[in-house]
Design a protein around this motif. Structure first.
Motif, PDB file in Angstrom:
ATOM      1  N   ALA A 178     -32.902 -13.105  14.908  1.00 27.02           N
ATOM      2  CA  ALA A 178     -33.857 -14.186  14.734  1.00 27.02           C
ATOM      3  C   ALA A 178     -35.282 -13.614  14.879  1.00 27.02           C
ATOM      4  CB  ALA A 178     -33.712 -15.010  16.234  1.00 27.02           C
ATOM      5  N   ASP A 179     -36.487 -14.408  14.326  1.00 20.04           N
ATOM      6  CA  ASP A 179     -37.858 -14.161  14.612  1.00 20.04           C
ATOM      7  C   ASP A 179     -38.369 -14.823  15.382  1.00 20.04           C
ATOM      8  OD1 ASP A 179     -37.593 -16.377  13.160  1.00 20.04           O
ATOM      9  OD2 ASP A 179     -38.517 -15.567  11.344  1.00 20.04           O
ATOM     10  N   ARG A 180     -37.862 -15.732  16.387  1.00 21.31           N
ATOM     11  CA  ARG A 180     -38.354 -16.609  17.503  1.00 21.31           C
ATOM     12  C   ARG A 180     -37.863 -16.102  18.564  1.00 21.31           C
ATOM     13  NH1 ARG A 180     -40.829 -21.192  15.485  1.00 21.31           N
ATOM     14  NH2 ARG A 180     -41.743 -21.228  17.346  1.00 21.31           N
ATOM     15  N   ASP A 212     -34.589 -11.448  19.973  1.00 27.37           N
ATOM     16  CA  ASP A 212     -33.501 -10.757  19.474  1.00 27.37           C
ATOM     17  C   ASP A 212     -33.824 -10.592  17.997  1.00 27.37           C
ATOM     18  OD1 ASP A 212     -31.086  -9.457  18.801  1.00 27.37           O
ATOM     19  OD2 ASP A 212     -29.757 -10.891  19.309  1.00 27.37           O
ATOM     20  N   TRP A 236     -37.366 -25.693  22.636  1.00 28.82           N
ATOM     21  CA  TRP A 236     -36.243 -25.214  22.849  1.00 28.82           C
ATOM     22  C   TRP A 236     -35.889 -23.610  23.593  1.00 28.82           C
ATOM     23  CZ3 TRP A 236     -36.799 -20.680  20.318  1.00 28.82           C
ATOM     24  CH2 TRP A 236     -37.612 -20.894  18.961  1.00 28.82           C
ATOM     25  N   LEU A 237     -37.139 -23.404  23.939  1.00 22.42           N
ATOM     26  CA  LEU A 237     -37.136 -22.098  24.563  1.00 22.42           C
ATOM     27  C   LEU A 237     -36.495 -22.026  25.779  1.00 22.42           C
ATOM     28  CD1 LEU A 237     -38.655 -19.085  24.316  1.00 22.42           C
ATOM     29  CD2 LEU A 237     -40.230 -20.078  25.974  1.00 22.42           C
ATOM     30  N   GLN A 238     -35.510 -21.153  25.976  1.00 22.73           N
ATOM     31  CA  GLN A 238     -34.910 -21.058  27.417  1.00 22.73           C
ATOM     32  C   GLN A 238     -35.738 -20.371  28.458  1.00 22.73           C
ATOM     33  OE1 GLN A 238     -30.464 -19.989  27.705  1.00 22.73           O
ATOM     34  NE2 GLN A 238     -30.679 -19.517  25.646  1.00 22.73           N
ATOM     35  N   ILE A 284     -35.773 -16.574  22.105  1.00 25.25           N
ATOM     36  CA  ILE A 284     -34.602 -17.059  22.737  1.00 25.25           C
ATOM     37  C   ILE A 284     -34.685 -17.553  23.863  1.00 25.25           C
ATOM     38  CG2 ILE A 284     -33.075 -15.212  23.225  1.00 25.25           C
ATOM     39  CD1 ILE A 284     -30.803 -16.930  22.574  1.00 25.25           C
ATOM     40  N   MET A 296     -27.146  -8.900  21.229  1.00 23.81           N
ATOM     41  CA  MET A 296     -27.855  -8.947  22.601  1.00 23.81           C
ATOM     42  C   MET A 296     -26.974  -9.217  23.728  1.00 23.81           C
ATOM     43  SD  MET A 296     -31.409 -11.231  23.605  1.00 23.81           S
ATOM     44  CE  MET A 296     -31.419 -12.099  25.127  1.00 23.81           C
ATOM     45  N   ILE A 297     -26.980  -8.537  24.570  1.00 18.39           N
ATOM     46  CA  ILE A 297     -26.383  -8.892  25.886  1.00 18.39           C
ATOM     47  C   ILE A 297     -27.332  -9.253  27.042  1.00 18.39           C
ATOM     48  CG2 ILE A 297     -24.935  -7.869  27.719  1.00 18.39           C
ATOM     49  CD1 ILE A 297     -23.750  -6.180  25.401  1.00 18.39           C
ATOM     50  N   LEU A 298     -26.920 -10.426  27.790  1.00 19.71           N
ATOM     51  CA  LEU A 298     -27.467 -11.031  28.699  1.00 19.71           C
ATOM     52  C   LEU A 298     -26.651 -11.129  29.837  1.00 19.71           C
ATOM     53  CD1 LEU A 298     -30.216 -12.553  30.043  1.00 19.71           C
ATOM     54  CD2 LEU A 298     -29.164 -14.439  28.962  1.00 19.71           C
TER      55      LEU A 298
END
Lengths: 480, 480, 480, 480
Positions: A135-137, A131, A188-190, A139, A1-3
């Motif tokens: 991951a399944d949570r 992503d 921890w969620l951004q 970001i 994943m690109i951000l």
């Protein structure tokens, strides 16, 4: 994943490109109208912009979503929340997909889960980004104007700027409930918000570009204010005056902004065209610094210096339904045109070189000047009753401390209060440090006030010198 | 008097800004469509572009005169010489002032005296420029395509490019007489021509930007050839093939080019759009270098590298009546769009990033390659009868020396001669040094020839190795 | 608090500017040598760079800390952890303040708390950043090469690159313990690492620029591997070969990089100087694309295309103790010089224009070419025993899958294994997709191998066509 | 033959690149120190700079000849005329070839014939350029500071600027004889001079970049003044004051300028460094516009706005033997450093951002202002005896017309006449239009005069309003 985060300093606005390297899919979230940076970034990363979305109908800038769809053929995802008054009128025209609470869509391997988070506006969405490759949570959360770093999106814009009365308290309560739901997500969620420091969409945004839910829960007043009533009172207090053009932005962004295919190249103005424009009463904006303008300018021109506040003041003061004219050198003309275009002021009649000021004088025209007063001179004039002093800051700033006996009319509201201003004797304007009062002085000169000055250094200089002042907590300024 | 020369390397074309510092008046002579440099220069010198003119109806680029009038409101001066076929169709629309032999007009204190100098075209004017503030004799002549440094403007374009038969000899005789008149002016007169080395408007232009009449009378073959008959023969001999788009340019410039208000920002193409374009038979131009293209390209694309010859080959090969597509990186997309716009190719359907080539392959598409042959291999294949070799240079170059037994079809005429090409066995193309044959090879591949190669190093490499060749003075190549 | 992230794509390296708007103080963390962006950003924000620090002694680029101190007079904070072998030799020269575990320092109102986090290197620090104006807990951790998004900093560089034997297992254990301590911090803590995807300081870094501790604890293998032994095994497995120049970087950064006061302007090379350089056996790098180089290059030159991998390969292959020469056009010369300077290759003897290749040929010099083989041709040659095939990827890539019977020598180690290469018959190189094998082919040509080719499309093309291959899990390639 | 002219607007100086396309040889004539444009142009044309020369030892800018030799290895051709006082001290160091009257040298197929043309300076050369490939007569003359368009090079600089007494009349007579010789050349010869309008190397240069001998013989006063005595009187009359730094330039250019390898990147200054510099009495130049400076500046700083006159005033006013400091934003810092370097002011101690002015005030420092007076106020003050008025233009301008009773001291000479200025009462400065008087006012403020103002609009405004003035033809101003 690109951000990738794109931050427009003048709008204090963030947009985001998120891409999936594996499939080449990319999305832009909350694009503004200057879409070249998104195109370049996507190309540089080997991505195709196949998707585009926005968190809500923006009030502070023209959305670039439609421009991006026209240029790239991307699929748009638009909110279907908030009721019919908040539905996108152009959604069908561009084949948009409507989304709301609990919907989700994929950008390659990246999942966007949609939350409906009303408050700032009724249709507001927040996107949780997962992503799925690793991951399944989620970001991060793209929170738009819902949660900022250190602040929350103000719910009073509709009522104050767009004139939809009775909505601001309801919005505040919606916002409280949205926050209650949002705080249940992991610490921890951004948080990737839509604005940074300086935006008029809140009152205390931080300069830190991103945060986390856990941190905000500890230090953001929007989360730490624990009862609904206290929250409603707090969120409606001390907000800056919303620029008047916000109402126009809402309308444009809901109905569908014009597709530009690049900002236009306006006409090159001549001295004779300048004369015609002024004779016709058109708005001619001199973009030089206040100091240059003060030394000598063409009578009837308005001074809005081409700095970070240029488009804010252009939006406050210029009309949307007629041509406006710019005085700006070629090296910066594109910037100025772009700045106006970012807030939908697309009708630039012509651009004059600043040397037209000399040409005007060489052709026998008088140049006007703007005089300044020191705090000491201002105090003396005030004590002697020889001048009226007017504060042109925001009402909230005025309440925080002002010169005793001096009333406030925010710069952006001056034109609505011309008949309250004294027409005989000197009128001394002041703001916080001298920037707004220079604009205000040129505005009043243009409106026919020929004895307007402004105070050098503003309130900051006055206070620094220990001159008499007062803090008002109950009264309300004239412009409120 | 202020004089600025603007030279466009790709068009090998000169335009001039002349200004009067005392009055602020300025004129542009022979503007092309990229008018920003004129606007910037005028602003930088404190001048206003109140006048614009051109020496003749250009055939090799789109005139920027109309764009400049639209952007600045300048007064245009257009030729009324040459008869009805050569009158500007849009003159009235822009309120132009028509001028011809013995007319004059002022740009501030600078006088422009008009001479009618037919030959290159019937309506061609030359302007004698006198700085009346300090002199009573002209300092220079703006000669357009009449007199160049070291050459004269070819009179055969109308017949060859625009298909107006029977005009080239008459034009040559007109030109001789125009030169006879012009040579009577003072030796010290400066000559400021409309083109430099590399232009197809002549056959031997110098790289020196300006000259004097006295010097040209000594060293320019156009002046030193002393009888009309010898001159007519010489001026019609050895001219390069005129690009086919010249006819289109003439038409556009006579009827009035579209006003652009800046070159447009085209769509960003995706892989699926590329497929659609190719399936529909559209022209998709890969602007990478020949080496990159040879290693792997999308089948059906045409290779025109984005170098100094880009717009020449685009003009030769691309259609004016349908969308064309470009493969070019964002950093150079504006250049490519501008280059096409300079010759009136305004219909760019979309721009693809060069990375689309990899995306094509990643999605399972085959990439095509272009193979090269060394001169040695070419000779062997030729001797063994295993390949046909074709020269794709100009006919004049072919006559000057070529591989024995090898015919010539200039690259720009290939599409008109496809049925003359062998469809079985290898077809080896060559040009002078390898640039044109690479374009030609991609053109034939696109047209369905699947066994096309080209010779590395071209005629230069062949000749340098002492391989067999011949010089032809009587025959005529297939493309002549 | 103002936070700006600077990301150098070629180094895949992040540095940070953190400023306190209230006091005007700012710090740069982990600056590289191109310090202009930091200076511009600070000025633009109205900040002064009064502080500078770095997390550790970098191995993959030259630190810009000393350059920044020289240009701004900033106070440097350097690690005093890790023992005498890891102490900064130039700390006293620049009046640096030494810091270690449990120390803290202020940047205006922002507190930096220092953690000692050894593992990647013995002296490695992590900074916890607290904005004391609004919070009493840290908002983020500057983790350098300790924790990345999705990965952790490899502990084997010292042993592999710097040749300090026996350290890599000890480093792995230190790293495990550092992670154990770090995971005790709050989940919502932001992580701002020193590298992104593509860095050789780890094996699986994400393209997401920042993360949180809670998210990493869930999805970063470094945190989810729960026993020390499993962690040690995992972290030492599958790491890419460290570039050989890493050892040189370590030395330079510990002893103190030269202060440049801007990257230098090297000499302009002439054809005769090129000849001299080649005759003297100097390294001359042709920076054109592999395709351009393949078509024709000056014999003896090395091809390293000026793309994102330029400085990596320059660092692997070029010497630090003699002048190197560049072939690059003026438009990109500054970029190339900067790229080399970023890794300490400051000795550029001269820069040649790429047109020197034509000048070489025009002067009678032969041009060399590089031939390619298709996977099919390669297979046929291999089966017929007519060629040797060599894989020049990394050992880990080779293990993951390779052509049966084909050995591996990573490109960067080729010069150490020249005597193992066959000197008769064709040698076909291949890598993953063709980039490295092109560099490798030019390297071997330069070393005197005159029958070297490389396989078009590399392993990716081979595998895509279903040609025979094998996956090796136990053996070790020649270059390991 | 390729000819490129490079014109530096700030120096009003022309240099030339002449190349031979057939051989790739090129020469630069009269290079200044910013040599990148020559390098880029040569590369773009496929030429190598193998030769460099200059017409004479320049007095108005630092020669780039030595820098070019160091960067390219070119052969230099230097004058051996004029006697030992005018011989190049560094000729041997760079292996230069000495040339004089009747010598010639080749640049590929282009012949340079050398004429000794003393007058402006004793060693002055003129080069006649013949393109031997196509002609046997010269096409143009590189006349340096011998013949300009519309003017001739002044012969009084040595005596006035360099203090070599008794040379100016001898120089004038030499110049007359050089012109007599030069006029014998063909009328059609092009003249390519070393300066354009605005240069202090003459008094009436035209803005036209090039001319012809025949035209100049008709309209250049230097050719039309027919007796030696009349010529000598005319050429020594009405010349502007030569900048004081001209003497320094002569010395540097004769002895050999330092080789820079690119202009340096100076230190970034902090507020504390600004204080140190001012406390130490260093020169700190605020490069903002006069209007910005007037509104508020750090006491003790000198205002030289960064416009076209920046390096002229820097050269007049700043010392060569100590560090000077600049206040300029990052976007323009390189320009300012370059401008100073062009005239040999290489010692820039540090560069401060203009925001340091606010930082100074924020830290409690007082800001100083500069007040202006209108012509009406000035007249009233003059009549009332309440102020002294001083003209700071050139003496020649003063003679042409000035305010009755007002003396003149040119801005550049003010520091030599401080003791003649009144120390009590207001001192009102004025120049032609306000530019120089702003600089002069800041200069006197810095020197301790605390009651200095300057007249808005200058002499132009005074005269336009019909205020009393006088024209002096016999007297001499104080600064003469």
């Amino acid at each position: 994943m690109i951000l990738k985060r794109f931050y427009d300093e003048k709008l204090a606005q963030a947009s985001y490109l998120i891409g999936c390297a594996a499939t080449g899919d990319a999305i832009v979230v909350d694009p503004n109208r200057d879409i070249e940076p998104y195109l370049r970034a996507a190309e540089s990363e080997g991505l195709e912009l196949r998707h585009v979305t926005e968190t809500h109908i923006h009030a502070d800038f023209v959305s670039g979503l439609r421009e991006l769809v026209a240029r790239t053929g991307a699929t748009a995802y638009l909110s279907n929340e908030g009721g019919p008054d908040w539905s996108y009128a152009f959604a069908d025209d561009i084949g948009a997909r409507l989304v709301g609470e609990a919907d989700s869509f994929m950008v390659g391997n990246i999942r966007f889960d949609v939350m409906h988070t009303p408050g700032h506006t009724p249709e507001h969405l927040t996107f949780l980004v997962t992503d799925t490759a690793g991951a399944d949570r989620p970001i991060g959360a793209l929170t738009g104007d819902f949660v900022f770093v250190g602040d929350v999106g103000r719910p009073d814009l509709l009522e104050k700027a767009a004139g939809v009365s009775g909505t601001m308290e309801a919005g505040a309560r919606d916002l409280f409930r949205s926050l209650e739901r949002f705080r249940e997500l992991p610490d921890w969620l951004q948080i990737w918000p839509g604005h940074g420091a300086g935006s008029a969409c809140g009152k205390g945004l931080s300069s830190i570009p991103h945060s986390t839910l856990g941190y905000e829960k500890l230090f953001n007043w929007g989360f730490t204010t624990d009862t609904e009533e206290a929250f409603v009172a707090a969120v409606l207090d001390g907000q800056p005056e919303p620029p008047k053009y916000f109402a126009e932005m809402k309308r444009i962004n809901r109905e569908g902004p014009a597709v530009l295919h690049g900002f236009p190249e306006p006409d090159v103005g001549t001295l004779s065209r300048l004369r015609e424009a002024l004779d016709a009463g058109a708005w001619v904006v001199d973009t030089r610094s206040a100091a240059e303008f003060a030394v000598g300018h063409v009578p009837g021109t308005l001074n809005i210096p081409l700095n970070r506040s240029f488009n804010t003041w252009a939006g406050w003061l210029l009309p949307y339904d007629e041509d406006v004219f710019l005085m700006v050198d070629q090296a910066h003309a594109d910037d100025a045109i772009r700045d106006l275009g970012m807030i939908g002021l697309d009708r630039v009649g012509a651009v004059f070189a600043p040397t037209v000021v000399h040409a005007w004088a060489d052709a026998g025209g008088q140049l006007a000047t703007v005089r300044t007063r020191s705090p000491g001179e201002t105090e003396a004039a005030l004590l002697a009753g020889e001048a009226t002093v007017l504060d042109v800051r925001g009402t909230a700033e005025w309440r925080d401390g002002h010169i005793e006996g001096v009333d406030v009319i925010p710069t952006g509201y001056l034109l609505d209060h011309l008949d309250e201003l004294p027409t005989d004797g000197e009128l001394i304007l002041h703001c916080q440090s001298g920037g707004r009062s220079a604009i205000a002085a040129s505005l009043l000169q243009r409106a026919g006030f020929d004895n307007v000055t402004h105070m050098h250094g503003g309130w900051a200089a006055w206070a620094a010198r220990g001159l008499p002042s007062v803090r008002e907590t109950t009264g309300v300024g004239a412009g409120a």
